[in-house]
Design a protein around this motif. Sequence first.
Motif, PDB file in Angstrom:
ATOM      1  N   CYS A  29       0.857  -1.466   0.136  1.00 53.89           N
ATOM      2  CA  CYS A  29      -0.136   0.137   0.011  1.00 53.89           C
ATOM      3  C   CYS A  29       0.903   1.125  -0.064  1.00 53.89           C
ATOM      4  O   CYS A  29       2.097   1.081   0.598  1.00 53.89           O
ATOM      5  CB  CYS A  29      -0.812   0.117   1.392  1.00 53.89           C
ATOM      6  SG  CYS A  29      -2.120  -1.386   1.022  1.00 53.89           S
ATOM      7  N   ASN A  30       0.472   2.448  -0.425  1.00 55.91           N
ATOM      8  CA  ASN A  30       0.885   3.671  -0.442  1.00 55.91           C
ATOM      9  C   ASN A  30       1.335   4.040   0.830  1.00 55.91           C
ATOM     10  O   ASN A  30       0.311   3.962   1.652  1.00 55.91           O
ATOM     11  CB  ASN A  30       0.084   4.473  -1.342  1.00 55.91           C
ATOM     12  CG  ASN A  30       0.744   5.794  -1.553  1.00 55.91           C
ATOM     13  OD1 ASN A  30       1.919   6.326  -0.838  1.00 55.91           O
ATOM     14  ND2 ASN A  30       0.352   6.713  -2.594  1.00 55.91           N
ATOM     15  N   ASP A  32       1.288   6.972   1.890  1.00 58.36           N
ATOM     16  CA  ASP A  32       0.787   8.440   2.132  1.00 58.36           C
ATOM     17  C   ASP A  32      -0.610   7.960   2.899  1.00 58.36           C
ATOM     18  O   ASP A  32      -1.142   8.777   3.697  1.00 58.36           O
ATOM     19  CB  ASP A  32       0.518   9.093   0.975  1.00 58.36           C
ATOM     20  CG  ASP A  32       1.887   9.729   0.534  1.00 58.36           C
ATOM     21  OD1 ASP A  32       2.720   9.708   0.979  1.00 58.36           O
ATOM     22  OD2 ASP A  32       1.962   9.924  -0.896  1.00 58.36           O
ATOM     23  N   ASN A  33      -1.431   7.066   2.767  1.00 56.93           N
ATOM     24  CA  ASN A  33      -2.771   6.924   3.070  1.00 56.93           C
ATOM     25  C   ASN A  33      -2.897   5.194   3.440  1.00 56.93           C
ATOM     26  O   ASN A  33      -4.157   4.941   3.759  1.00 56.93           O
ATOM     27  CB  ASN A  33      -3.883   7.155   1.961  1.00 56.93           C
ATOM     28  CG  ASN A  33      -3.464   6.227   0.895  1.00 56.93           C
ATOM     29  OD1 ASN A  33      -2.782   5.583   0.694  1.00 56.93           O
ATOM     30  ND2 ASN A  33      -4.536   6.403  -0.096  1.00 56.93           N
ATOM     31  N   GLN A  35      -2.752   4.086   6.770  1.00 51.97           N
ATOM     32  CA  GLN A  35      -3.603   4.077   7.866  1.00 51.97           C
ATOM     33  C   GLN A  35      -5.114   3.989   7.356  1.00 51.97           C
ATOM     34  O   GLN A  35      -6.084   3.127   8.053  1.00 51.97           O
ATOM     35  CB  GLN A  35      -3.293   5.372   8.898  1.00 51.97           C
ATOM     36  CG  GLN A  35      -2.077   5.257   9.520  1.00 51.97           C
ATOM     37  CD  GLN A  35      -2.074   6.313  10.512  1.00 51.97           C
ATOM     38  OE1 GLN A  35      -2.419   7.384  10.072  1.00 51.97           O
ATOM     39  NE2 GLN A  35      -1.201   6.362  11.598  1.00 51.97           N
ATOM     40  N   VAL A  36      -5.521   4.932   6.572  1.00 52.90           N
ATOM     41  CA  VAL A  36      -7.020   4.697   6.011  1.00 52.90           C
ATOM     42  C   VAL A  36      -7.288   3.556   5.392  1.00 52.90           C
ATOM     43  O   VAL A  36      -8.228   2.826   5.567  1.00 52.90           O
ATOM     44  CB  VAL A  36      -7.232   5.986   5.205  1.00 52.90           C
ATOM     45  CG1 VAL A  36      -8.455   6.054   4.665  1.00 52.90           C
ATOM     46  CG2 VAL A  36      -6.795   7.268   5.928  1.00 52.90           C
ATOM     47  N   ILE A  37      -6.350   3.097   4.452  1.00 47.70           N
ATOM     48  CA  ILE A  37      -6.435   1.574   3.574  1.00 47.70           C
ATOM     49  C   ILE A  37      -6.555   0.494   4.716  1.00 47.70           C
ATOM     50  O   ILE A  37      -7.527  -0.324   4.767  1.00 47.70           O
ATOM     51  CB  ILE A  37      -5.348   1.587   2.926  1.00 47.70           C
ATOM     52  CG1 ILE A  37      -5.650   2.379   1.652  1.00 47.70           C
ATOM     53  CG2 ILE A  37      -5.436  -0.055   2.240  1.00 47.70           C
ATOM     54  CD1 ILE A  37      -4.264   2.722   0.643  1.00 47.70           C
ATOM     55  N   THR A 140     -12.766  11.028  10.266  1.00 41.89           N
ATOM     56  CA  THR A 140     -12.228  10.804   8.584  1.00 41.89           C
ATOM     57  C   THR A 140     -11.894  12.224   8.285  1.00 41.89           C
ATOM     58  O   THR A 140     -12.655  13.146   8.256  1.00 41.89           O
ATOM     59  CB  THR A 140     -13.168   9.849   7.988  1.00 41.89           C
ATOM     60  OG1 THR A 140     -13.497   8.915   8.760  1.00 41.89           O
ATOM     61  CG2 THR A 140     -12.518   9.641   6.767  1.00 41.89           C
ATOM     62  N   TYR A 143     -10.305  14.757   3.110  1.00 38.47           N
ATOM     63  CA  TYR A 143      -9.725  14.082   1.608  1.00 38.47           C
ATOM     64  C   TYR A 143      -9.946  12.702   1.390  1.00 38.47           C
ATOM     65  O   TYR A 143      -9.985  12.175   0.135  1.00 38.47           O
ATOM     66  CB  TYR A 143      -8.409  14.541   1.514  1.00 38.47           C
ATOM     67  CG  TYR A 143      -7.527  14.020   2.771  1.00 38.47           C
ATOM     68  CD1 TYR A 143      -6.925  12.761   2.385  1.00 38.47           C
ATOM     69  CD2 TYR A 143      -7.110  14.885   3.825  1.00 38.47           C
ATOM     70  CE1 TYR A 143      -6.155  12.128   3.386  1.00 38.47           C
ATOM     71  CE2 TYR A 143      -6.401  14.115   4.804  1.00 38.47           C
ATOM     72  CZ  TYR A 143      -5.749  12.808   4.628  1.00 38.47           C
ATOM     73  OH  TYR A 143      -5.234  12.277   5.499  1.00 38.47           O
ATOM     74  N   VAL A 144     -10.406  11.979   2.571  1.00 33.72           N
ATOM     75  CA  VAL A 144     -10.587  10.655   2.218  1.00 33.72           C
ATOM     76  C   VAL A 144     -12.100  10.300   1.605  1.00 33.72           C
ATOM     77  O   VAL A 144     -13.057  10.663   2.053  1.00 33.72           O
ATOM     78  CB  VAL A 144     -10.478   9.813   3.626  1.00 33.72           C
ATOM     79  CG1 VAL A 144     -10.785   8.325   3.487  1.00 33.72           C
ATOM     80  CG2 VAL A 144      -9.266  10.081   4.175  1.00 33.72           C
TER      81      VAL A 144
END
Length: 158
Positions: A29-30, A32-33, A35-37, A140, A143-144
């Motif tokens: 996973c990238n 940058d995000n 934690q969200v993924i 959240t 931007y998510v």
Amino acid sequence: MLLSPQKELFVEEYLKDGDPIGAAIRSGCNADNVQVIAAEWLADWRVVTRLAEYHYAHTLVSGICDSWLRQQLVTIATRCMAPQPVLVRVEGTYEQARSEQGEGLWAFDSTGATAALEMIGRHIGFFARHNQQQYPAPATPDYVQSPADRTPDESALI
């Protein structure tokens, strides 16, 4: 039930150490995000189902299940809380130590009992409920993109 190869790798990595962010990074996973993924994937019913399948298979092979673990922890806590006489060496023999009033002194393993009881509490989710009351879930970021707002093509890539 089909998982994308990346989610399948995430499940395998997550099972190694229980670290969702580390598992997401190791599955490509990238950063940058990540934690969200990781949070989204752990909320995905397909991922949760695959994790449950792995845990069930492990239980069948090892014979270790939740009830066995709880029983062992209860046994440890009970044994640690059982009083043991405090012994002192007197002229080559051991005798029970006495208080100033002449009563026998007893001790128990408070460290072992506390550790076993804490593990039981974590296992049944006692501390998680307490922490959720004290610290509400973070909001959240704007931007998510919500999973409901994604197109079918975007969702297939996740």
